[in-house]
Design an enzyme around this catalytic site. Structure first.
Site: not given
Length: 480
Positions: A279, A282, A311, A349, A367, A390
């Protein structure tokens, strides 16, 4: 005697601080300074929740510095102008700082370094925030990574037991100190008391970071791999805001986790430490992407493909966006997450992915709208992490395959909060409902009578079909 300025930004700690150690080793006197220049981060100036954290983090750091002999000097305004003024007032011959990786910060720091060196001032920056500098990891073809697994395979192979630097026991400050603004003059705290739920949840500052790390490693790391997806459990490290503000370094975290795993044979400890390190990986990957693709905070990574995504227009979606922001979508797991965010400055998360999927795919709201809301309301709002998260959920960024993935909030809720512990905590209107009905209460309208809880703003099945059709419409464009 020579004097160095330590220009602090998001490296608000004493331990494992290369710039601080260099200043203390090379100069007889060191003056820590913080220059508040939010306009230099535009259009991503710190949001309201981040400013709350920054206030308390600066207070904690100031107390720690005072205890070892140095004040924290606070100024406000243009960074270069402020540094030049401080150099003149202190007769400093050097300025040291920790690197930042946002596009505007890189541009600003480059200008500052060039200007100071032209003034014949030593100016040097250090890596304080990452395990690996973004430019040091490349694919076999010499390109930046866009997929996490090969990135982390390369990075973790180089990740040998880090040895964090010790904090200095004493800092000798200049005898004649320049004037400093009081912390309250920065007006970082909200003018309305909406952040009351932050204080019980968080302890900003280096001491708070150490407490969070030790508690996680000793108590929660053995179960981390399995428990981290359960939003009702306090199973994660809660280190993300401490990392963002540099109250602790990733080197310290990895070293502490490795030491715990080596000394503790509790079941799951080794697996938990390895998954936890992943993690942290990431976070490294997010900074790698932001450095190499600096337009991604505002534009999809695969712009040729997703620049054509249909969108909804702002005028037709504004009510849905506001309902999402307020936690009034009528979909319990989404509303629980959005209310947790507003109250605590944080969201689990797993739930972040669910609420983002609903916004971008079921509601077809860009987004970027979600990213801006998170930016203002998260205490751990990091431009790198926020952008990666996102774009990943929206399907338009790195490592997003399958890009048309749509989270079903009802199935996610039933799987990860089967007994409704998280839902009842944040959506108390539904507390009296049976467990089996909590996740989709609209299916039994009688249960909602008198609760004041809204009906869903979107039909999940119909909106899924609509989203898949939208993704199909852009399928033919080569994302490369």
């Amino acid at each position: 005697m020579t004097t160095a300025l330590l220009w602090l930004r998001r490296d608000l700690r004493l331990t494992d601080h290369p710039a601080l150690i260099a200043a203390c080793e090379r100069h007889e006197r060191v003056l820590p300074v913080y220059i508040h220049a939010p306009d230099e981060d535009a259009p991503w100036s710190p949001g309201a929740a981040s400013r709350w954290w920054l206030h308390h983090s600066l207070k904690a750091l100031g107390d720690s510095l005072k205890a070892i002999g140095a004040p924290l000097i606070i100024r406000e305004g243009d960074s270069l102008t402020s540094l030049r003024a401080l150099i003149k007032e202190t007769d400093a011959s050097a300025v040291y700082w920790s690197r930042l990786y946002e596009p505007t910060a890189i541009a600003r720091d480059t200008r500052v370094k060039e200007a100071l060196r032209s003034d014949e001032i030593e100016a040097e920056s250090f890596n304080s925030a990452l395990l690996f500098e973004p430019w040091t990891l490349k694919t076999l073809s010499g390109e930046p990574y866009r997929v996490f697994t090969p990135f982390w395979r390369n990075a973790s192979a180089r990740l040998h037991s880090p040895v964090p630097l010790a904090a200095p026991e004493h800092i000798s400050a200049p005898k004649k100190l320049p004037k400093s603004l009081p912390l309250d003059a920065l007006n970082l705290l909200p003018k309305i008391p909406w952040a009351g739920g932050f204080t019980p949840r968080w302890q900003p500052g280096e001491a708070g970071a150490f407490i969070a790390l030790n508690e996680f490693c000793e108590e929660r790391m053995p179960d981390y791999k399995e428990a981290r997806d359960i939003p009702s459990l306090d199973a994660t490290s809660s280190l993300s805001p401490h990392l963002h503000f540099g109250e602790i370094s990733p080197r310290q975290i990895i070293a502490r986790a490795q030491a715990q795993a080596a000394s503790d044979d509790a079941p799951g400890m080794l697996a938990g430490s390895e998954h936890f390190a992943r993690e942290i990986g990431w976070r490294e990957f997010a900074h790698h992407l932001l450095f190499h693709y600096p337009k991604t905070p505002d534009e999809p990574m695969y712009a040729s493909k997703f620049g054509r995504f249909p969108w909804r227009k702002r005028g037709e979606s504004i009510n849905d966006l506001e309902a999402w922001q307020r936690g009034q979508t009528g979909i319990p797991i989404v509303d629980a997450g959005m209310r947790q965010l507003w109250t605590t400055g944080y969201m689990h998360n797993r739930v972040r992915m669910i609420v983002a999927s609903l916004l971008t795919k079921n509601l077809l709201i860009p987004w970027q709208d979600g990213a801006h809301w998170f930016w203002d309301t998260l205490v751990d709002a990091s431009l790198a992490n926020n952008t990666l998260g996102w774009q990943w959920v929206a399907g338009c960024g790195a490592d997003a395959a399958p890009y048309y993935r749509i989270f079903n909030p009802v199935l996610q809720s039933a799987k990860f909060d089967p007994h409704g512990i998280y839902l009842r905590r944040w959506v108390p209107e539904l507390a009296a409902l049976p467990d089996k009905d909590l996740h989709a209460p609209w299916e039994k309208p009688a249960l909602l009578a008198g609760t004041g809880y809204p009906k869903p703003i979107v039909d999940l099945a119909d909106s899924r079909v609509r989203a898949l059709a939208a993704y199909e419409a852009i399928k033919g464009t080569d994302p490369a």
